[in-house]
Design an enzyme around this catalytic site. Structure first.
Site, mmCIF file in Angstrom:
data_model
loop_
_atom_site.group_PDB
_atom_site.id
_atom_site.type_symbol
_atom_site.label_atom_id
_atom_site.label_comp_id
_atom_site.label_asym_id
_atom_site.label_seq_id
_atom_site.Cartn_x
_atom_site.Cartn_y
_atom_site.Cartn_z
ATOM 1 N N GLU A 108 -16.537 -82.721 -108.996
ATOM 2 C CA GLU A 108 -15.788 -82.226 -110.468
ATOM 3 C C GLU A 108 -16.551 -80.979 -111.036
ATOM 4 O O GLU A 108 -15.672 -80.013 -111.155
ATOM 5 C CB GLU A 108 -16.140 -83.283 -111.268
ATOM 6 N N ASN A 128 -23.653 -42.264 -111.639
ATOM 7 C CA ASN A 128 -22.355 -42.751 -111.341
ATOM 8 C C ASN A 128 -22.247 -43.003 -109.616
ATOM 9 O O ASN A 128 -21.685 -44.089 -109.156
ATOM 10 C CB ASN A 128 -21.337 -41.860 -111.650
ATOM 11 N N SER A 139 -22.725 -93.489 -115.794
ATOM 12 C CA SER A 139 -22.425 -93.296 -117.028
ATOM 13 C C SER A 139 -23.274 -93.880 -118.184
ATOM 14 O O SER A 139 -24.125 -95.083 -117.701
ATOM 15 C CB SER A 139 -21.092 -94.031 -117.134
ATOM 16 N N GLN A 175 -19.401 -50.554 -116.355
ATOM 17 C CA GLN A 175 -20.548 -51.220 -116.299
ATOM 18 C C GLN A 175 -20.345 -52.765 -116.420
ATOM 19 O O GLN A 175 -21.284 -53.670 -115.909
ATOM 20 C CB GLN A 175 -21.597 -50.899 -117.312
ATOM 21 N N LYS A 226 -20.691 -55.782 -113.213
ATOM 22 C CA LYS A 226 -21.622 -56.327 -112.367
ATOM 23 C C LYS A 226 -21.810 -58.236 -112.929
ATOM 24 O O LYS A 226 -22.008 -58.709 -112.103
ATOM 25 C CB LYS A 226 -22.915 -55.739 -112.883
ATOM 26 N N TYR A 257 -15.404 -41.846 -113.919
ATOM 27 C CA TYR A 257 -16.359 -43.059 -114.463
ATOM 28 C C TYR A 257 -16.338 -43.135 -115.984
ATOM 29 O O TYR A 257 -15.998 -42.270 -116.789
ATOM 30 C CB TYR A 257 -17.731 -42.411 -114.123
ATOM 31 N N ASN A 265 -20.353 -91.662 -110.556
ATOM 32 C CA ASN A 265 -19.164 -90.492 -110.725
ATOM 33 C C ASN A 265 -19.553 -89.318 -109.668
ATOM 34 O O ASN A 265 -20.362 -89.074 -109.363
ATOM 35 C CB ASN A 265 -19.031 -89.842 -112.182
ATOM 36 N N THR A 296 1.265 -86.448 -97.941
ATOM 37 C CA THR A 296 2.048 -85.120 -98.347
ATOM 38 C C THR A 296 2.508 -85.596 -100.026
ATOM 39 O O THR A 296 2.805 -86.729 -100.040
ATOM 40 C CB THR A 296 3.200 -84.847 -97.558
ATOM 41 N N HIS A 297 2.533 -84.770 -100.668
ATOM 42 C CA HIS A 297 3.176 -85.298 -102.319
ATOM 43 C C HIS A 297 2.238 -86.453 -102.758
ATOM 44 O O HIS A 297 2.440 -87.365 -103.415
ATOM 45 C CB HIS A 297 4.642 -85.722 -102.143
ATOM 46 N N SER A 318 -28.002 -53.015 -119.439
ATOM 47 C CA SER A 318 -27.571 -53.566 -118.646
ATOM 48 C C SER A 318 -28.651 -54.043 -117.805
ATOM 49 O O SER A 318 -28.431 -55.054 -116.632
ATOM 50 C CB SER A 318 -26.729 -52.693 -117.501
ATOM 51 N N LYS A 324 -20.446 -97.351 -113.335
ATOM 52 C CA LYS A 324 -19.859 -96.140 -112.890
ATOM 53 C C LYS A 324 -20.648 -95.406 -111.790
ATOM 54 O O LYS A 324 -21.845 -95.422 -111.988
ATOM 55 C CB LYS A 324 -19.429 -95.300 -114.182
HETATM 56 N N1 ARG Z 1 -25.534 -48.847 -116.105
HETATM 57 C C1 ARG Z 1 -24.610 -48.052 -115.635
HETATM 58 C C2 ARG Z 1 -23.155 -48.863 -114.924
HETATM 59 O O1 ARG Z 1 -23.652 -50.053 -114.546
HETATM 60 C C3 ARG Z 1 -24.766 -46.869 -114.825
HETATM 61 C C4 ARG Z 1 -24.009 -45.917 -114.732
HETATM 62 C C5 ARG Z 1 -24.151 -45.037 -116.082
HETATM 63 N N2 ARG Z 1 -23.540 -43.617 -115.908
HETATM 64 C C6 ARG Z 1 -23.189 -43.402 -117.004
HETATM 65 N N3 ARG Z 1 -22.714 -41.953 -117.099
HETATM 66 N N4 ARG Z 1 -23.484 -43.445 -118.252
HETATM 67 O O2 ARG Z 1 -22.169 -48.403 -114.860
#
Ligand code: ARG
Length: 461
Positions: free
Chosen positions: A287, A107, A274, A319, A322, A314, A282, A152-153, A20, A280
């Site tokens: 958009e 964790n 365009s 993961q 993110k 966990y 735009n 409205t509408h 990650s 045009k």
């Molecule tokens: N890269 C992991 C995450 O984003 C970190 C935590 C990993 N923990 C584990 N027990 N493998 O969640």
């Protein structure tokens, strides 16, 4: 990091699949901040000597500066930002580095880092929201006397100040900022010290560590602390709602710049042509913002779906929190910034607005109100004016120009002062209730927002 139990290495494919760091490197500041606070906790618990803590902290600072300067090379072999930094620290400072992970797991570490990261992202988003609010207020102020039809509408309804319409979005954005603030409240407890799931037999003063990271306290349940991501859903939800508001504003802008409305002109800097049709121009910014709102919704649903079947606590699925978070932060920030820039350079077509608002039908309700003030119950007044409108439609005579004979036969009480009803200035002055667009009401609202926004931007806050 776990070589003790394993004889073989993971496959190359597994490394690529599981890493990650290619995206969570973004949390390096927070990871280092968290590690320094943890080192302080370990010192207080007698696990580290002052010298060891010092080595750890200066080593971490060094690494942080290298990352900031783009000199640090992250390795996918080391999976994530947490292990990259810790491994590099140990490589540099030796045994002290190897002590840093005492009483900590990735964790609780990652749960802490994300909270810290969202906290700083929220600050940036709130500032960008305030900037967009300021552009809206500026555009409103530059055109504070302009009246145009409210819809409205998507049908012409009643006259409003253009400023009133823009300030409606300022209100929405204010609630968006409020939602972010609310969500920070539920991110205010620090998970550090929850370990992998059940805390640690090496007991740190978690409250002290939490306070040093700017948290209001330590989380109360170690399993909840490492397994929960509802704060992230709430954050994504706040961003999705803000995106929805921007998307509605986009839609208004798209309509306004069309030749059918022609109320607004965007600068060349924020429009595209365009490749085929030479005429045009735009509104691509609006958009794209409208389009990107789909991603903001998608990111929220992606995380909600990831979480729905997870047993405590966990699981590696987490993961996957993110990328949606980072993408929503980047997307919303970009939308807010470009929108503020676009509105600052936009100009209003006063003639088109004046022509549109001169439609006397926009004041049909005002005419009904006149009858009410003369004693006619509203439902009857509504019906009488409805008949006048039908008469105007069938005869082709504008409502305001209907002959006296028609008035006398349908709504005799409307005769005195009939034509004055259709004066737009009168109509606006009459809308005096709180929240309604009288000239004074709008000036008042503008003054309120200018003060509120300047206080927000004040460096003393
Ligand atoms: N890269 C992991 C995450 O984003 C970190 C935590 C990993 N923990 C584990 N027990 N493998 O969640």
């Amino acid at each position: 990091m776990w070589k003790g139990r394993f004889q073989g290495d993971v496959s190359q494919k597994m490394k690529k699949f599981g890493q990650s760091v290619s995206y969570d490197y973004r949390m390096f500041e927070e990871d280092i901040q968290g590690s320094k606070a943890h080192a302080q906790g370990l010192l207080a618990a007698g696990i580290l000597t002052p010298e060891e803590r010092e080595k750890i902290c200066s080593g971490l600072d060094e690494i942080r500066d290298e990352i900031r300067n783009g000199k640090f090379v992250f390795s996918e072999e080391l999976e994530d930002v947490h292990m990259n930094i810790e491994a590099e620290l140990t490589k540099r400072i030796g045994p002290a580095g190897a002590k840093l992970h005492t009483a900590r797991s990735r964790n609780d570490q990652v749960a802490t880092d994300i909270r810290l990261h969202l906290r700083s992202a929220s600050k940036k988003i709130s500032a960008a929201i305030a900037d967009l609010q300021s552009s809206l207020v500026d555009l409103a102020e530059r055109n504070s006397d302009v009246v145009f039809p409210g819809y409205t509408h998507l049908q012409r309804a009643q006259p409003v100040f253009f400023a009133h319409h823009l300030l409606a979005y300022v209100e929405m954005l204010e609630r968006d900022a409020g939602r972010l603030e609310d969500c920070l409240k539920r991110m205010s407890l620090c998970p550090l010290g929850s370990g992998a799931i059940a805390g640690s037999t090496i007991v740190l003063n978690r409250e002290e560590v939490a306070a040093s990271l700017g948290f209001a306290g330590a989380t109360r349940n170690s399993m909840d602390a490492v397994g929960d991501r509802d704060f992230a859903c709430e954050f994504l939800s706040a961003l999705a709602i803000a995106g929805m508001h921007l998307s509605r504003l986009s839609e208004d802008v798209i309509l306004w710049v069309s030749s059918e409305f022609a109320f607004l002109k965007l600068s060349d800097a924020h429009t595209t042509g365009s490749s085929l049709m030479p005429q045009k121009k735009n509104p691509d910014v609006a958009e794209l913002v409208r389009g990107k709102t789909g991603r903001l919704y998608g990111n929220l649903f992606s995380l909600l779906t990831t979480l729905k079947g997870l047993p405590l606590t966990y699981n590696r699925d987490l993961q996957e929190d993110k990328e949606p978070l980072f993408d929503s932060i980047d997307t919303l920030l970009a939308c807010l910034e470009i929108f503020a820039e676009m509105l600052s350079a936009a100009t209003v077509n006063r003639e088109a607005m004046a022509a549109a608002v001169s439609d006397p039908l926009l004041l049909a309700t005002d005419l009904a109100d006149l009858l009410v003030l003369r004693g006619v119950p509203f439902r009857q007044a509504h019906e009488m004016v409805g008949k006048l409108v039908a008469e105007s439609e069938s005869s082709g005579i504008p409502l305001s120009k209907l002959p006296e004979s028609t008035l006398l036969s349908i709504a005799p009480l409307a005769r005195d002062g009939f034509s004055e009803i259709f004066g737009i200035q009168r109509a606006m002055r009459a809308r005096k209730a709180t929240g309604a667009p009288s000239p004074d009401g709008v000036l008042h609202a503008l003054a309120f927002w200018k003060k509120t926004l300047s206080e927000k931007n004040s460096p003393n806050l």
